[in-house]
Design an enzyme around this catalytic site. Sequence first.
Site, mmCIF file in Angstrom:
data_model
loop_
_atom_site.group_PDB
_atom_site.id
_atom_site.type_symbol
_atom_site.label_atom_id
_atom_site.label_comp_id
_atom_site.label_asym_id
_atom_site.label_seq_id
_atom_site.Cartn_x
_atom_site.Cartn_y
_atom_site.Cartn_z
ATOM 1 N N CYS A 195 37.229 44.164 64.001
ATOM 2 C CA CYS A 195 38.603 44.409 64.558
ATOM 3 C C CYS A 195 38.597 45.125 66.019
ATOM 4 C CB CYS A 195 39.690 44.972 63.910
ATOM 5 S SG CYS A 195 39.257 46.913 63.643
ATOM 6 N N ASP A 203 44.656 26.866 32.934
ATOM 7 C CA ASP A 203 45.008 27.573 31.447
ATOM 8 C C ASP A 203 46.388 28.155 32.002
ATOM 9 O OD1 ASP A 203 44.758 28.576 29.203
ATOM 10 O OD2 ASP A 203 43.891 30.566 29.957
ATOM 11 N N ASP A 261 40.793 32.344 33.013
ATOM 12 C CA ASP A 261 40.410 33.598 33.452
ATOM 13 C C ASP A 261 38.920 34.147 33.420
ATOM 14 O OD1 ASP A 261 40.015 33.817 30.907
ATOM 15 O OD2 ASP A 261 41.776 35.060 30.374
ATOM 16 N N ASP A 301 38.255 31.529 28.240
ATOM 17 C CA ASP A 301 37.835 30.332 28.130
ATOM 18 C C ASP A 301 36.442 29.596 28.609
ATOM 19 O OD1 ASP A 301 38.711 31.256 30.542
ATOM 20 O OD2 ASP A 301 40.731 30.479 30.492
#
Lengths: 692, 117
Positions: A12, A398, A586, A590
């Site tokens: 910045c 999901d 996640d 799964d």
Amino acid sequence: MTKTFPITGMHCASCAVNIQRVLKKMPGVTAATVNFATEKAQVEYDPEQVDGGKMNEAIKPLGYEIASEKKVDEVAKWKWKFIIAGIISTVSIWGSFTGMSWILLLVLATIVQFGVGWDFYKTTWASLKNRMANMDTLIAIGTSVAYGYSAAVTLFGVKGEPYFDTSVTIIALIVLGKWLEARARGKTSEAIKKLMGLQPKTAKVIRDGKEVEIEIEKIIVGDKIRVRPGEKVPVDGVVESGETSIDESMVTGESIPVYKHEGDTVIGGTLNTTGTIIFTAKKVGSETMLAQIIKLVEEAQASRAPIQKLVDVISGYFVPVVLMLTVATFAGWYIFGSVIGGMLAAIAVLIIACPCALGLATPTALVVGTGLAAQHGILVKDAQALEIAHKINHVVFDKTGTLTEGKPVVTDIKGGDEVLKLAASLEAGSEHPLAKAILEAAEKAALQLARVEKFEGLAGKGVKGIIGGKGYTLGKPITETEEIKKLESEGKTVVVLSQVSGSRFQVLGVVAIADTIRETAKEAVAQLQKQKIEVSLITGDNPRTAAAIAGQLGIKRYFAQVLPADKEKAVRQLQDEGETVAMVGDGVNDAPALSAANVGIAMATGTDVAMEAAGITLVNKDLRSIPLALKLSRATLWKIKTNLFWAFAYNVVLIPVAALGLLSPILASVAMATSSLSVVTNSLLLKRIKLS
Amino acid sequence: MDKSIVLAGAVGLIGVIYWFFLGKKDEDGQVMTDVKITVSGGYSPALVKVPAGKEVTITLTRTDPTDCLEEFVIPDLKIKRSLELNKDEVLKIKLAKPGRYEFHCGMSMYKGAIVAI
């Protein structure tokens, strides 16, 4: 003296001000101007008192660095070589037309051939020792032929005209190409350099009640660290006291500063904006989220895209084949044309052949693409995932924890506090999000939980146990009442508490739980559908709840009542239907489904971003990153394909043109100089893609 | 006559080029756990044999200033390193499975391989 130093790590305009202030305070520095846009510092200083190294040491603790002198030298080296060769080339061309003395032209050409072009000989010799060759070999041979022939004409009276302008101009143009290419290539890896520059060098740690500034490497897990407004969070941790807003955009791509208070996670490398906080260090060194991100991006950039395989095969044969073609060209011209024509055509073949464009086509686009993705909080595991991602035409989400926040709350209780108490008692040991919701509700109602014996979890179906000598089950409804149907059609998950005696089930009550849909879910689904990608939902809920959630999000297809282990089957079913599937989950429950999908997309949990099963990990949990990631993968693949097409077409078309004598060696060097540059520039244009 | 000589010479030269660059055979080296590779006009040695399942140290020293050789990549291991001129770059790797792991420069011009046995 005044010198310009390239600075890394600025993100910045205030960084520029900080660096300027530190530099100006240094003894021996009379003036310093730092420009954020160009990432350069112009410093007026007394070289006897201070040098670049000392300035680097002074700004390092702030998290900035003077870019490696070596890199700068690389660009500067080619620049100076071009200036010298450019001037001599102009004089030589002018001299050739105005009848300048051949001896003088020979002297000028010798300076360029063995001064500016010395590196080409050095590399050629080193390569030949290993029985290898590269582009420098082609340039060294090509220019040596032109130079040698011209020298023979000048010194030994060989019949013909000298071609000093040719050898000099070829080297000047090749060197120009190298200079511009070196500059452009430096820009391709800017994203990862920015990530590397994010971590501050020091931190203010509270030890024995006193605040001490220590180097970041010395922070240990458990240290209490104070961060004031305008300072960077040094490592990952959890806020102990204070509240503030933290700009996490540089790490997660999240554009709005995130409010943090006690118990919230903070990420190393992010910028504290408003308040002062004290946090406990939880992850340091290579364990921090930023370190993991950098590692993942570096690994992705080192991986090989399947599309690259053909290039790898070709590049192994390229230079030897060009050398053979050169010999054939000269022989052909000698037999059917003239010796001079053959020599010029052979030089043109050597000069125009550009293996570099082929070699740069895939890596430069990959580096820009993966870097750009990382800046938006999208981590691509490897080039293969990126390459497959561009073919995705079906995204499966999901439900719990992905489309929804994963923080379900109890909304309805039929049967009063006794039902809630028994349900919560049965769920006391469970980690399931629905169980947590029931426990929270019981805690809120200040209910005393009962002791459960013979507890048993029934995967995907519920739990059972004995309380006070009576058997109970808590799980999915077996029979459907109007009440249950109504709750489910509102998108709520319903669990039924039953008392069991023998084979008889007596329903005692019903608990309905709802999970908030993520704010970004609807927009993400709409964006995917706009990209003509089909979206479906997968959930363990019954069809009515699934239909309700899908309906709210505009999703047409859903897989309901899918047990966790069967999610993978649903993915395979879609693949059998011919779909190229991305599974979004996640990354924990799964993982098999993520692995089975063509591309697994995982939402990072906490500060852990290394998801083994996922091809793509979303750092920011913003579902809109999914359409973004797929768009970016398509754009990157498009760049790779256009680069490869250009590099192949360039060589396939222009080498025969040069062999036929339709291209002068000087024009060949113009084409050669622009070919690599155009490939790198094309990759850099990827940065201009509109991602939001 | 001249033309026949040039034609014969060209065919011969093409043959020599083929043999010189493409007719190379892999060097037969010993299996080592501490390998030193000099990076100059390629990789020397270009083929290194290491034991599978053991940590090995590979030290790369680049003495050639050509840009091509600055990056060193082992794609199958997702390793990419920038080699500074005349400075040792040390890699510690453990290859769990026996096999051939190719490495190359940033533009895939210069190649070599690590063979885990």
